[in-house]
Design a protein around this motif. Structure first.
Motif, PDB file in Angstrom:
ATOM      1  N   ASP A   1       0.836  -1.209   0.000  1.00  9.72           N
ATOM      2  CA  ASP A   1       0.000   0.000   0.000  1.00  9.72           C
ATOM      3  C   ASP A   1       0.867   1.253   0.000  1.00  9.72           C
ATOM      4  OD1 ASP A   1      -2.309  -1.448   0.001  1.00  9.72           O
ATOM      5  OD2 ASP A   1      -2.765  -1.168   2.137  1.00  9.72           O
ATOM      6  N   LEU A   2       1.903   1.244   0.809  1.00  8.19           N
ATOM      7  CA  LEU A   2       2.766   2.421   0.913  1.00  8.19           C
ATOM      8  C   LEU A   2       3.517   2.664  -0.393  1.00  8.19           C
ATOM      9  CD1 LEU A   2       3.625   4.639   2.822  1.00  8.19           C
ATOM     10  CD2 LEU A   2       5.428   3.124   3.696  1.00  8.19           C
ATOM     11  N   LEU A   3       3.985   1.623  -1.015  1.00  8.76           N
ATOM     12  CA  LEU A   3       4.675   1.766  -2.294  1.00  8.76           C
ATOM     13  C   LEU A   3       3.731   2.288  -3.370  1.00  8.76           C
ATOM     14  CD1 LEU A   3       6.862  -1.475  -2.337  1.00  8.76           C
ATOM     15  CD2 LEU A   3       7.654   0.884  -2.058  1.00  8.76           C
ATOM     16  N   PHE A   4       2.478   1.855  -3.335  1.00  9.95           N
ATOM     17  CA  PHE A   4       1.487   2.349  -4.293  1.00  9.95           C
ATOM     18  C   PHE A   4       1.312   3.859  -4.147  1.00  9.95           C
ATOM     19  CE2 PHE A   4      -2.802   3.603  -5.427  1.00  9.95           C
ATOM     20  CZ  PHE A   4      -2.981   3.013  -6.671  1.00  9.95           C
ATOM     21  N   LEU A   5       1.184   4.318  -2.919  1.00 15.14           N
ATOM     22  CA  LEU A   5       1.009   5.756  -2.687  1.00 15.14           C
ATOM     23  C   LEU A   5       2.238   6.538  -3.123  1.00 15.14           C
ATOM     24  CD1 LEU A   5      -0.739   5.657   0.804  1.00 15.14           C
ATOM     25  CD2 LEU A   5      -1.748   6.500  -1.314  1.00 15.14           C
ATOM     26  N   LYS A   6       3.417   6.040  -2.807  1.00 13.83           N
ATOM     27  CA  LYS A   6       4.639   6.730  -3.208  1.00 13.83           C
ATOM     28  C   LYS A   6       4.758   6.809  -4.719  1.00 13.83           C
ATOM     29  CE  LYS A   6       7.364   5.654   0.921  1.00 13.83           C
ATOM     30  NZ  LYS A   6       8.530   4.891   1.473  1.00 13.83           N
ATOM     31  N   GLU A   7       4.341   5.760  -5.402  1.00 16.03           N
ATOM     32  CA  GLU A   7       4.412   5.748  -6.859  1.00 16.03           C
ATOM     33  C   GLU A   7       3.495   6.781  -7.486  1.00 16.03           C
ATOM     34  OE1 GLU A   7       3.356   2.747 -10.614  1.00 16.03           O
ATOM     35  OE2 GLU A   7       3.286   2.000  -8.549  1.00 16.03           O
ATOM     36  N   HIS A   8       2.294   6.948  -6.915  1.00 12.42           N
ATOM     37  CA  HIS A   8       1.287   7.809  -7.545  1.00 12.42           C
ATOM     38  C   HIS A   8       1.261   9.234  -6.984  1.00 12.42           C
ATOM     39  CE1 HIS A   8      -0.747   4.782 -10.042  1.00 12.42           C
ATOM     40  NE2 HIS A   8      -0.394   3.933  -9.095  1.00 12.42           N
ATOM     41  N   VAL A   9       1.838   9.420  -5.816  1.00 12.67           N
ATOM     42  CA  VAL A   9       1.785  10.740  -5.176  1.00 12.67           C
ATOM     43  C   VAL A   9       3.162  11.396  -5.127  1.00 12.67           C
ATOM     44  CG1 VAL A   9       1.256  11.922  -3.009  1.00 12.67           C
ATOM     45  CG2 VAL A   9      -0.247  10.117  -3.828  1.00 12.67           C
ATOM     46  N   GLY A  10       4.197  10.591  -5.031  1.00 13.83           N
ATOM     47  CA  GLY A  10       5.552  11.129  -5.026  1.00 13.83           C
ATOM     48  C   GLY A  10       5.868  11.929  -3.775  1.00 13.83           C
TER      49      GLY A  10
END
Length: 319
Positions: free
Chosen positions: A217-226
């Motif tokens: 979940d955290l990696l998903f957010l980092k990928e899309h939000v930066g």
């Protein structure tokens, strides 16, 4: 400082608004929570029994009286009818201190769960089919336009879901906007809308990931939000118990990671400096837009003349 919580419906923005307000109040800081969502749930998130009506009347039902109070002796505003929700203050306007000793705060603020709360109000029967929620938010916008708050004081506004806040100038009334995003494609889609609109006006957005269950979940957010991702909260049994009316103690019982996230939010807010001229410039810009697009014709007046060119709100305006 003025903080807005925004996000997709169901993202947890109301829960985060309540948690952050309680976190601030618990520290002894002056804080006012404002429910600016037409779906009124902030009081319940703060611990109010939803089956009972709040004793404080909602702002949306008393906008005319609020206008009369706030226009004071400002000669540029001749009547309540000549005052729209974007009308900026000027010399003679009645300015407000946060939770000050005035009739507006006395009438519209009540403590819920240890937090002073002000609400916009729900639609009533007379609104159905003829009104939009922006008419209810007029009281909030007028309040923020006339508020002179200082460092260490906090107004926390739970905004309407999605990107609808951009349909009015209310989104420019905040020092910092926290966008609550779940780690899903729908969750980050609202972020993209906010980011693109806010960039045009220099509005600062920080993203709070919510309901994070693991590293994926955290990696998903980092990928899309930066870099806009400020922090995240993990799935919380404490919050679920609170939402079911089973409070398990105060915030000390909240998960350590989530307590740390709330502290980081406050540090971020406190590090942000208020730019009074920019705040007022945005208020004037959106008032002129509204005056020229519909309000001049609706009132039969030139509402652009309500702008006082020699007035800028801030601590000096209270002297």
């Amino acid at each position: 400082m003025r903080i807005a919580f925004v996000g997709k419906g169901g993202s947890g923005k109301t829960t985060l608004s309540a948690l952050f307000s309680r976190h601030l109040a618990r520290s002894g800081a002056p804080v006012l929570a404002v429910d600016g969502d037409i779906n009124q749930h902030l009081a319940e998130a703060l611990g109010h029994d939803g089956e009972k009506a709040l004793s404080a009347p909602p702002l949306g039902a008393h906008v005319a009286a609020i206008k009369d109070f706030l226009r004071g002796t400002n000669p540029r505003i001749t009547s309540r009818e000549a005052m729209i929700k974007t009308t900026p203050p000027g010399r003679g306007s009645r300015l407000l201190r946060l939770l000050g000793d005035d009739e507006l705060h006395a009438r519209h603020v009540r403590r819920v769960g240890g937090v002073p709360l002000m609400v916009t109000g729900e639609f009533d029967e007379s609104d159905l089919g003829v009104a939009c929620y922006h008419s209810k938010l007029g009281g909030v916008e007028l309040y923020l336009n006339h508020l002179v708050d200082g460092p260490g004081e906090y107004v926390v506004v739970d905004m309407t879901a999605g990107a609808d806040a951009f349909a009015s100038g209310l989104f420019t009334r905040f020092d910092l906007t926290f966008l609550v995003a779940e780690p899903t494609r729908k969750g980050v889609s609202v972020y993209r809308q906010y980011r693109d609109h806010a960039r045009e006006f220099g509005i600062r957005i920080a993203v709070i990931g919510n309901k994070v269950t693991g590293e994926d979940d955290l990696l998903f957010l980092k990928e899309h939000v930066g870099d806009d991702l400020l922090t995240h909260l993990v799935q919380s049994p404490w919050v679920r118990a609170a939402e079911q009316g089973r409070y398990e103690g105060d915030l000390e019982s909240l998960e350590p990671h989530n307590r740390h996230a709330l502290s980081l939010l406050r540090e971020t807010v406190d590090a942000h400096l208020r730019d009074w001229p920019a705040l007022h410039r945005h208020a004037v810009e959106f008032h002129l837009r509204n005056a020229r697009s519909w309000a001049n014709e609706a009132t039969g007046l030139d509402l652009t003349s309500q702008v006082d060119p020699d007035f800028v709100p801030g601590p000096a305006s209270l002297l």
